[in-house]
Design a protein around this motif. Sequence first.
Motif, short mmCIF file in Angstrom:
data_model
loop_
_atom_site.label_atom_id
_atom_site.label_comp_id
_atom_site.label_asym_id
_atom_site.label_seq_id
_atom_site.Cartn_x
_atom_site.Cartn_y
_atom_site.Cartn_z
N LYS A 141 -3.11 1.39 -0.64
CA LYS A 141 -1.96 0.73 -0.40
C LYS A 141 -1.56 1.81 0.52
CE LYS A 141 1.31 -2.39 -2.12
NZ LYS A 141 2.34 -2.49 -3.19
N GLU A 183 -7.21 1.31 -5.35
CA GLU A 183 -6.46 0.45 -4.73
C GLU A 183 -5.02 0.67 -4.22
OE1 GLU A 183 -6.41 -3.10 -7.18
OE2 GLU A 183 -8.42 -3.87 -6.40
N ARG A 184 -3.93 1.49 -5.34
CA ARG A 184 -3.45 2.50 -4.80
C ARG A 184 -2.76 3.66 -3.87
NH1 ARG A 184 -1.87 2.85 -10.03
NH2 ARG A 184 -3.16 4.75 -10.91
N ASN A 216 0.36 1.53 4.28
CA ASN A 216 2.03 1.44 4.20
C ASN A 216 2.54 2.81 5.42
OD1 ASN A 216 2.45 -0.65 2.82
ND2 ASN A 216 2.54 0.54 0.77
#
Length: 434
Positions: free
Chosen positions: A393, A389-390, A397
């Motif tokens: 993200k 999930e990181r 971004n």
Amino acid sequence: MPNYFEPEIECASRETLREIQSQKLAAMAKRCYENVPFYRKKFDEIGLKPEDIKSIDDLSKLPFTVKQDLRDTYPFGMVAVPRSELARVHASSGTTGKQTVVAYTRHDLDVWAHSAARSIVGTGGTKDDFVHVSYGYGLFTGGLGLHDGAEALGATVIPVSSGNTNRQVQILQDYESDILCCTPSYAMYIGETVRDKGIDPKSLKVRIGIFGAEPWTEEMRREIENALAIRAFDIYGLSEIAGPGVACECEEQAGMHVQEDFFYPEIIDPVTGEQLPDGEEGELVFTCIGKEALPLIRYRTRDIASLTHETCKCGRTLVRMTKPKGRTDDMLIIRGINVFPSQIESVLLDLGMAPNYRMIVDRQNNLDTLEVQVEMNESMFADTVRSLERVEKTIANALQSTLNIAAKITLLEPKSIERSEGKAKRVIDKRNIV
């Protein structure tokens, strides 16, 4: 010390090149008017006579040609010589409409072969090399273009064509190929296969890769060079002009030298059609001043690039074009923002992701949506859900920062996106935009 195939042209003064181009353009305008009804009508509509074209400075007086013109005159309405003088016919895939048919005289094939030979030599190739051609053969112009160029150089051709990647790797090993020619996405696939077989890429003799037929980024160049332990060079061509060899990088990797004694380039504003100066980005346009059968006038390629006439460090004076960042017809407009697949590829590779991705554009409640599906690296596959999930993200971004648009990121299992042996399909646009 750089080598040249035809130094008298590749290192000619700008004055000499201009004289050659002016002479050829004037002859071409006359031939088109006399032999191609399409161009005669175009000239007559604007009150232009062939004798009005005296030098390359008169190029802007001439009308543009677009792909639809070739479709409207399908199959041979744009050909400027009798059928009996044709030596070969090629055609595009026709995936977006009728095929665009292109024809060559024996002279045209020699022009193409010389262009491709100059390109191979510019990358460091020699007559002693074995050239492994993994572009498709047939109506597509890729395979035969570099095949003929290698033969014109005096090199040895291995006409492998595309497909059967395990066999490709076996041939690279057994035949000790020096130069690999294919699309960049297929080069990555070959590199993956080399790795999966446990082969050290440095054990292969191949040292040069000549890749084209699709846009690719500097980041992807580094990925390919690492995967195959080679130097990777960009080659440019398109069916309507001459296939691979219209332009190619030299060992400086500082732009692609255009064979401008055969194919005269311009950069125009894609909206106004006005010519743009060196360094300004716009639509690439070619005039085929060196061809007999299909001498296209100011053909709009839809590719986005810029030009420079500065002499290269390699000594070549031929104008250089940048790697096309995409095409005006490949550009996606998502929520009013221009988005090119190459921008997404650049972000992903900067973040250390594999260059295997696809973009899915849709429309929900009258709002465009963008999903970017990205294959995980093998090392990521065992990571925890939280760590993945990181990663999602981080990618989201980075894309937001680069594109100024929000995208949903979906991580996929390794090798879940179908590999292409030709041009990679990066975009699925589900919007019904009329």
